[in-house]
Design a protein around this motif. Structure first.
Motif, short mmCIF file in Angstrom:
data_model
loop_
_atom_site.label_atom_id
_atom_site.label_comp_id
_atom_site.label_asym_id
_atom_site.label_seq_id
_atom_site.Cartn_x
_atom_site.Cartn_y
_atom_site.Cartn_z
N ALA A 79 -6.37 4.24 -6.44
CA ALA A 79 -7.00 4.48 -5.15
C ALA A 79 -8.51 4.33 -5.27
N ASP A 99 -10.42 4.27 -2.43
CA ASP A 99 -10.98 4.97 -1.28
C ASP A 99 -10.98 6.47 -1.59
N THR A 146 -4.93 1.78 6.22
CA THR A 146 -5.12 0.62 5.35
C THR A 146 -5.91 -0.50 6.03
N SER A 154 0.83 -1.20 0.00
CA SER A 154 0.00 0.00 0.00
C SER A 154 0.86 1.25 0.00
N THR A 211 1.40 5.37 5.88
CA THR A 211 0.37 4.34 5.74
C THR A 211 0.45 3.35 6.90
N ALA A 268 -8.64 8.74 0.61
CA ALA A 268 -7.23 8.54 0.28
C ALA A 268 -6.89 9.19 -1.05
N VAL A 315 -7.78 0.19 0.23
CA VAL A 315 -7.52 1.54 -0.25
C VAL A 315 -7.18 1.53 -1.74
N ILE A 348 -2.83 7.55 5.45
CA ILE A 348 -3.65 6.53 4.78
C ILE A 348 -3.83 5.33 5.71
#
Length: 203
Positions: free
Chosen positions: A171, A173, A160, A26, A126, A176, A164, A158
């Motif tokens: 992305a 989401d 996770t 991620s 993240t 995000a 995401v 972010i």
């Protein structure tokens, strides 16, 4: 360093640093997403992801030799108009891979301008949970300040814990996506403004 407004004869060059030892993490997706938005706005980008960072020896200022990848990293930072740093949160702190890579900026300490002086830097953290992610983002911004860079007003935190990114790294989401796009846009906005020549620092 040659900010976009100074020459006007080449696209801004933005260097990304981040990721984990796991391919397509991620953190790496977030980094590449921001760089992709910058490319859409006309930037040239380079990316040092986890698989590259893992090959860097521990930074040792007393040793003159640098590996090929370490030499390439420092050269990229010297040339960079802007930087994006993405770190996963490990116990509310920076990834060891990312911190070691940033330590190599010490090779630029005697240069004028030194370290990341005058460069905008986008910060991304993240992790699975807000507490560690927010703390790591603050730590990243503190490191950028210490290296005399300018953290973008938006820093991307972010979480996770929920999906995401899709398999292609897009992305999925909305929050995000907003954060990452804003980081990229702020980097490009900084670089597209008319820059002011730096005054050499007396030593």
């Amino acid at each position: 360093m040659n900010l976009a407004g100074e020459a006007g004869n080449r696209p801004p060059y933005i260097v990304g640093i981040g990721g984990t030892t796991r391919a397509a993490s991620s953190t790496e997706h977030a980094l590449r997403y921001v760089l992709g938005v910058c490319e859409q706005s006309g930037a040239e980008t380079d990316c040092f992801v986890g698989s590259v960072l893992a090959t860097l020896p521990y930074y040792a200022p007393e040793l003159p030799h640098r590996s090929a990848e370490a030499t390439r990293l420092v050269a990229a930072l010297r040339r960079a108009d802007g930087i994006v740093i993405a770190s996963s949160s490990y116990h509310a702190g920076l990834s060891g891979l990312v911190k070691n890579a940033l330590d190599y900026a010490e090779d630029m300490r005697a240069e004028d301008p030194c370290y990341l002086t005058g460069r905008p830097v986008g910060c991304i953290a993240t992790g699975s949970g807000w507490q560690g992610v927010v703390t790591t983002l603050k730590a990243l911004r503190d490191v950028v300040h210490a290296l005399r860079g300018w953290p973008t007003p938006m820093g991307a935190a972010i979480n996770t814990a929920q999906p995401v990114f899709d398999a292609e790294g897009d992305a999925v989401d909305e929050k995000a996506r907003f954060q990452l796009t804003t980081v990229a846009n702020e980097l490009m906005s900084f670089l597209n403004r008319q820059s002011v020549p730096l005054v050499p620092v007396a030593r």
